[in-house]
Design a protein around this motif. Structure first.
Motif, mmCIF file in Angstrom:
data_model
loop_
_atom_site.group_PDB
_atom_site.id
_atom_site.type_symbol
_atom_site.label_atom_id
_atom_site.label_comp_id
_atom_site.label_asym_id
_atom_site.label_seq_id
_atom_site.Cartn_x
_atom_site.Cartn_y
_atom_site.Cartn_z
ATOM 1 N N LEU A 1 -22.957 113.080 50.853
ATOM 2 C CA LEU A 1 -22.313 113.525 49.626
ATOM 3 C C LEU A 1 -21.849 114.960 49.824
ATOM 4 C CD1 LEU A 1 -24.853 112.156 46.995
ATOM 5 C CD2 LEU A 1 -22.830 111.025 47.937
ATOM 6 N N ASN A 2 -20.624 115.252 49.407
ATOM 7 C CA ASN A 2 -20.053 116.600 49.533
ATOM 8 C C ASN A 2 -19.368 116.942 48.218
ATOM 9 O OD1 ASN A 2 -17.222 118.041 51.227
ATOM 10 N ND2 ASN A 2 -19.096 119.079 50.667
ATOM 11 N N ARG A 3 -19.829 118.018 47.600
ATOM 12 C CA ARG A 3 -19.281 118.426 46.306
ATOM 13 C C ARG A 3 -18.886 119.900 46.358
ATOM 14 N NH1 ARG A 3 -22.891 117.168 41.371
ATOM 15 N NH2 ARG A 3 -21.869 115.162 41.641
ATOM 16 N N SER A 4 -17.734 120.190 45.757
ATOM 17 C CA SER A 4 -17.306 121.578 45.578
ATOM 18 C C SER A 4 -17.248 121.848 44.083
ATOM 19 C CB SER A 4 -15.921 121.804 46.195
ATOM 20 O OG SER A 4 -15.466 123.114 45.907
ATOM 21 N N GLU A 5 -17.794 123.001 43.687
ATOM 22 C CA GLU A 5 -17.785 123.400 42.288
ATOM 23 C C GLU A 5 -17.307 124.847 42.175
ATOM 24 O OE1 GLU A 5 -21.559 121.314 40.344
ATOM 25 O OE2 GLU A 5 -22.003 122.302 42.262
ATOM 26 N N ARG A 6 -16.796 125.180 41.002
ATOM 27 C CA ARG A 6 -16.371 126.561 40.769
ATOM 28 C C ARG A 6 -16.703 126.953 39.332
ATOM 29 N NH1 ARG A 6 -9.756 126.451 40.158
ATOM 30 N NH2 ARG A 6 -9.756 125.422 38.127
ATOM 31 N N ARG A 7 -16.761 128.268 39.105
ATOM 32 C CA ARG A 7 -16.943 128.806 37.760
ATOM 33 C C ARG A 7 -16.240 130.147 37.691
ATOM 34 N NH1 ARG A 7 -23.370 130.419 38.039
ATOM 35 N NH2 ARG A 7 -23.140 132.080 39.572
ATOM 36 N N LYS A 8 -15.910 130.561 36.496
ATOM 37 C CA LYS A 8 -15.296 131.868 36.321
ATOM 38 C C LYS A 8 -16.222 132.922 36.930
ATOM 39 C CE LYS A 8 -11.395 131.411 34.030
ATOM 40 N NZ LYS A 8 -10.129 131.864 34.585
ATOM 41 N N GLU A 9 -15.652 133.881 37.577
ATOM 42 C CA GLU A 9 -16.388 134.897 38.321
ATOM 43 C C GLU A 9 -17.620 135.404 37.578
ATOM 44 O OE1 GLU A 9 -15.489 139.319 40.148
ATOM 45 O OE2 GLU A 9 -13.804 138.020 39.623
ATOM 46 N N GLY A 10 -18.801 135.157 38.159
ATOM 47 C CA GLY A 10 -20.064 135.703 37.666
ATOM 48 C C GLY A 10 -20.656 135.036 36.442
ATOM 49 N N GLU B 1 -20.321 127.805 33.269
ATOM 50 C CA GLU B 1 -20.807 126.546 33.809
ATOM 51 C C GLU B 1 -20.018 126.193 35.066
ATOM 52 O OE1 GLU B 1 -23.135 124.279 32.467
ATOM 53 O OE2 GLU B 1 -23.722 125.885 31.089
ATOM 54 N N TRP B 2 -20.698 125.554 36.010
ATOM 55 C CA TRP B 2 -20.022 125.064 37.201
ATOM 56 C C TRP B 2 -19.185 123.842 36.833
ATOM 57 C CZ3 TRP B 2 -19.858 127.840 41.520
ATOM 58 C CH2 TRP B 2 -20.887 128.753 41.793
ATOM 59 N N GLU B 3 -17.931 123.785 37.299
ATOM 60 C CA GLU B 3 -17.085 122.616 37.109
ATOM 61 C C GLU B 3 -16.759 122.028 38.479
ATOM 62 O OE1 GLU B 3 -13.146 123.385 35.548
ATOM 63 O OE2 GLU B 3 -13.089 125.345 36.505
ATOM 64 N N THR B 4 -16.637 120.712 38.550
ATOM 65 C CA THR B 4 -16.403 120.038 39.817
ATOM 66 C C THR B 4 -14.947 120.186 40.250
ATOM 67 O OG1 THR B 4 -18.149 118.435 39.350
ATOM 68 C CG2 THR B 4 -16.520 117.818 41.010
ATOM 69 N N VAL B 5 -14.754 120.611 41.500
ATOM 70 C CA VAL B 5 -13.433 120.673 42.118
ATOM 71 C C VAL B 5 -13.172 119.345 42.829
ATOM 72 C CG1 VAL B 5 -11.970 121.858 43.814
ATOM 73 C CG2 VAL B 5 -13.563 123.174 42.384
ATOM 74 N N PHE B 6 -14.149 118.901 43.611
ATOM 75 C CA PHE B 6 -14.100 117.565 44.199
ATOM 76 C C PHE B 6 -15.513 117.054 44.400
ATOM 77 C CE2 PHE B 6 -13.743 120.295 48.038
ATOM 78 C CZ PHE B 6 -14.811 119.834 48.784
ATOM 79 N N ASP B 7 -15.625 115.733 44.439
ATOM 80 C CA ASP B 7 -16.906 115.059 44.632
ATOM 81 C C ASP B 7 -16.643 113.895 45.582
ATOM 82 O OD1 ASP B 7 -19.543 114.348 44.405
ATOM 83 O OD2 ASP B 7 -19.363 113.520 42.385
ATOM 84 N N PHE B 8 -17.036 114.069 46.843
ATOM 85 C CA PHE B 8 -16.700 113.123 47.899
ATOM 86 C C PHE B 8 -17.942 112.411 48.425
ATOM 87 C CE2 PHE B 8 -12.950 115.992 49.350
ATOM 88 C CZ PHE B 8 -12.091 115.383 48.460
ATOM 89 N N ILE B 9 -17.716 111.226 48.965
ATOM 90 C CA ILE B 9 -18.734 110.546 49.750
ATOM 91 C C ILE B 9 -18.137 110.274 51.129
ATOM 92 C CG2 ILE B 9 -18.129 108.253 48.834
ATOM 93 C CD1 ILE B 9 -21.230 107.630 49.171
ATOM 94 N N TYR B 10 -18.877 110.675 52.142
ATOM 95 C CA TYR B 10 -18.458 110.536 53.542
ATOM 96 C C TYR B 10 -19.074 109.272 54.133
ATOM 97 C CZ TYR B 10 -16.712 115.369 54.178
ATOM 98 O OH TYR B 10 -16.000 116.539 54.137
ATOM 99 N N HIS B 11 -18.242 108.490 54.821
ATOM 100 C CA HIS B 11 -18.694 107.318 55.580
ATOM 101 C C HIS B 11 -18.279 107.520 57.031
ATOM 102 C CE1 HIS B 11 -19.819 104.616 52.231
ATOM 103 N NE2 HIS B 11 -18.909 105.313 51.565
ATOM 104 N N ARG B 12 -19.139 107.155 57.945
ATOM 105 C CA ARG B 12 -18.804 107.267 59.373
ATOM 106 C C ARG B 12 -17.535 106.486 59.681
ATOM 107 N NH1 ARG B 12 -21.634 111.259 62.014
ATOM 108 N NH2 ARG B 12 -23.707 111.338 61.117
ATOM 109 N N ASN B 13 -16.633 107.106 60.415
ATOM 110 C CA ASN B 13 -15.404 106.447 60.843
ATOM 111 C C ASN B 13 -15.700 105.747 62.162
ATOM 112 O OD1 ASN B 13 -12.878 105.619 61.561
ATOM 113 N ND2 ASN B 13 -11.970 107.658 61.639
ATOM 114 N N LEU B 14 -15.946 104.464 62.091
ATOM 115 C CA LEU B 14 -16.309 103.718 63.293
ATOM 116 C C LEU B 14 -15.135 103.539 64.242
ATOM 117 C CD1 LEU B 14 -18.681 101.084 61.679
ATOM 118 C CD2 LEU B 14 -19.244 103.291 62.713
#
Length: 195
Positions: A155-164, A167-180
């Motif tokens: 699981l890989n998530r990026s979040e951001r909030r106004k400086e300092g 609340e954190w808001e989600t920029v992206f929420d990914f799930i990684y699967h092995r590329n066979l």
């Protein structure tokens, strides 16, 4: 002719004295990044198919490999949708990062083809690996997290909030699967010596 030979001998002696990888008082090789702390983020190493967790749609390819004799992780990201597209830019976002342990914390430098760059710092927290923006970007603080799952996904998530503040808001929420299929990235040279 004698001067050339003398220079050659002196050069070989100099190389022998400063040959990397050996301690001054020993003939045992030293592997600078062999300590287990340098392996803490290795769960991210691999060829990945990356999906949006909410929709299940393919977002991109991510290739993460060890480089520089295991002292760093190198990432190459290719977007397959417009999630990161900038207005009026006629191509999708691709980016690269280099991540390494500096002796106290992990440091990642990210750069992309949309004029984005960022420095993130942090490390393991509980069962996650979390990096925080060193300085605000566009008035926002950023937080990136990676969580390995028992089934081999990530699981890989990026979040951001106004400086300092705020609340954190989600920029992206990914799930990684092995590329066979181990898709190769066309713009990268393969360097087997560092893997």
């Amino acid at each position: 002719m004698k001067t050339g030979r003398l220079c050659g001998v002196l050069f070989l002696l100099l190389v022998a004295m400063v040959q990397p990888g050996y301690a001054k008082d020993s003939k045992k090789p030293i592997i600078p990044c062999s300590h287990p702390v340098f392996r803490l983020f290795d769960f991210w190493v691999g060829e990945w198919l990356v999906y949006h967790r909410d929709s299940g749609k393919l977002a991109g390819y991510d290739r993460v490999s060890r480089t520089l004799a295991g002292c760093a992780l190198q990432q190459s990201w290719i977007s397959l949708d417009d999630h990161f597209s900038s207005p009026k830019v006629p191509f999708r976002m691709n980016g690269k990062s280099l991540t390494a342990f500096d002796g106290a914390q992990w440091v990642q430098f990210w750069v992309d083809n949309q004029a984005g760059s960022q420095v993130l710092k942090g490390g393991p927290e509980d069962k996650s690996f979390i990096l925080y923006s060193e300085t605000p970007v566009g008035g926002y603080d950023y937080r990136m997290s990676w969580v390995p799952n028992k089934d081999g996904t990530l699981l890989n998530r990026s979040e951001r909030r106004k400086e300092g503040t705020g609340e954190w808001e989600t920029v992206f929420d990914f799930i990684y699967h092995r590329n066979l299929n181990q898709r190769r990235f066309e713009d990268e040279e393969e360097d087997q010596s560092d893997n």
